[in-house]
Scaffold this active site. Structure first.
Site, PDB file in Angstrom:
ATOM      1  N   HIS A  11      23.717  23.322 -16.100  1.00 41.11           N
ATOM      2  CA  HIS A  11      24.567  22.265 -15.681  1.00 41.11           C
ATOM      3  C   HIS A  11      23.461  21.184 -15.344  1.00 41.11           C
ATOM      4  O   HIS A  11      23.954  20.079 -15.459  1.00 41.11           O
ATOM      5  CB  HIS A  11      25.663  22.506 -14.768  1.00 41.11           C
ATOM      6  CG  HIS A  11      26.510  21.597 -14.391  1.00 41.11           C
ATOM      7  ND1 HIS A  11      26.075  20.518 -13.162  1.00 41.11           N
ATOM      8  CD2 HIS A  11      27.570  20.793 -14.828  1.00 41.11           C
ATOM      9  CE1 HIS A  11      26.984  19.660 -13.201  1.00 41.11           C
ATOM     10  NE2 HIS A  11      27.843  19.905 -14.137  1.00 41.11           N
ATOM     11  N   LEU A  72      28.712  31.460 -15.342  1.00 38.31           N
ATOM     12  CA  LEU A  72      29.226  33.015 -14.898  1.00 38.31           C
ATOM     13  C   LEU A  72      30.668  33.195 -15.526  1.00 38.31           C
ATOM     14  O   LEU A  72      31.074  34.330 -15.590  1.00 38.31           O
ATOM     15  CB  LEU A  72      28.980  33.103 -13.467  1.00 38.31           C
ATOM     16  CG  LEU A  72      27.590  33.093 -12.913  1.00 38.31           C
ATOM     17  CD1 LEU A  72      27.722  33.247 -11.479  1.00 38.31           C
ATOM     18  CD2 LEU A  72      26.762  34.030 -13.653  1.00 38.31           C
ATOM     19  N   HIS A  77      33.225  23.885 -18.547  1.00 39.88           N
ATOM     20  CA  HIS A  77      31.867  23.437 -19.327  1.00 39.88           C
ATOM     21  C   HIS A  77      31.659  24.301 -20.420  1.00 39.88           C
ATOM     22  O   HIS A  77      31.282  23.675 -21.504  1.00 39.88           O
ATOM     23  CB  HIS A  77      30.721  23.662 -18.261  1.00 39.88           C
ATOM     24  CG  HIS A  77      30.628  22.733 -17.171  1.00 39.88           C
ATOM     25  ND1 HIS A  77      30.719  21.466 -17.334  1.00 39.88           N
ATOM     26  CD2 HIS A  77      30.573  22.949 -15.859  1.00 39.88           C
ATOM     27  CE1 HIS A  77      30.677  20.872 -16.247  1.00 39.88           C
ATOM     28  NE2 HIS A  77      30.916  21.815 -15.053  1.00 39.88           N
TER      29      HIS A  77
END
Length: 250
Positions: A11, A72, A77
């Site tokens: 990210h 995770l 995203h």
């Protein structure tokens, strides 16, 4: 046959510890599989950006890339941002075949990494039956992602902890401090907080602050560049190669 390049997509963060941790993890991946080209790209805040990495690979004549989200859970995203970036790159770079791999979690290797960090923080096997565990994630507004964290907490409850509660640093409740206090109220002698996040940053700092404010006995480190996590990245890369091969032969 040339192996696809592994592009790890993180990210990004204004916190320099984030990028440093991501790079340490990708270095461990390179060391675990010599000869595999491993690149790192960021969605925002850090360089190089994902489009710039893909443009460079295209210019260098790379034929295939497996883009692996360093995430995770399957939230915004993974479902929206990364597919959009990759879709735009495919349109601009027609000679480069780009495939998106699955997110990292859930996985027994992530649970093993959590165990490693808890042991490093001082949790001994004999402590577990009288210790309540807070599984503290970054948080998401995506119900699927929240459900995954809750399910991991239920799985961990069966590994000997007296109780396990999920907590979230943003977008969902409860907060870390509330989960710590709830475990105390339920009678846990000790409470440990395990951040279910990969790298340091603002949200992990919020988890740590909540743990300290509520008087948690143990605060584990973030998952970081653990060997189990590096192995998981390679597992997801290999799974994506198998999936791509199967689709091409179908």
């Amino acid at each position: 046959m040339t192996r696809p390049v592994l592009l790890v997509i993180a990210h990004g963060s204004r916190d320099p510890r984030h990028a440093a941790t991501v790079h340490a993890l990708t270095e461990r991946v390179r060391a675990a599989r010599p000869g595999l080209r491993v690149e790192t790209g960021f969605l925002e805040f850090n360089a190089p950006s994902v489009p710039r990495v893909l443009e460079r690979l295209h210019a260098e004549g790379a034929g295939e890339v497996i883009a692996l989200p360093l995430l995770l859970t399957r939230a915004f995203h993974a479902k929206t941002d990364i597919p959009s970036v990759l879709r735009e790159a495919r349109a601009r770079l027609p000679r480069l075949r780009i495939h998106q791999a699955a997110v990292l979690g859930p996985s027994p290797l992530l649970n093993a990494t959590l165990g490693r960090r808890l042991r490093e923080a001082g949790v001994r096997p004999g402590d577990i039956p009288r210790t309540g565990l807070v599984l503290a994630s970054a948080g998401s507004s995506d119900p699927e992602a929240i459900a995954v964290i809750a399910e991991i907490a239920r799985e961990l409850r069966h590994t000997g902890w007296c109780a396990v509660r999920p907590a979230f640093a943003s977008a969902a409740l409860p907060r870390t401090e509330d989960a710590v206090r709830a475990l105390r109220a339920e009678g846990a002698d000790r409470v440990a907080v395990a951040p279910y996040v990969i790298a340091p940053g603002w949200l992990p700092d919020r988890i740590a602050a909540g743990a300290k404010a509520a008087g948690a006995d143990v605060l584990a480190d973030v998952l970081g560049p653990a060997p189990e996590l590096a192995r998981l990245l390679l597992d997801r890369y290999d799974e994506a190669r198998v999936t791509v091969g199967a689709s091409l032969s179908a």
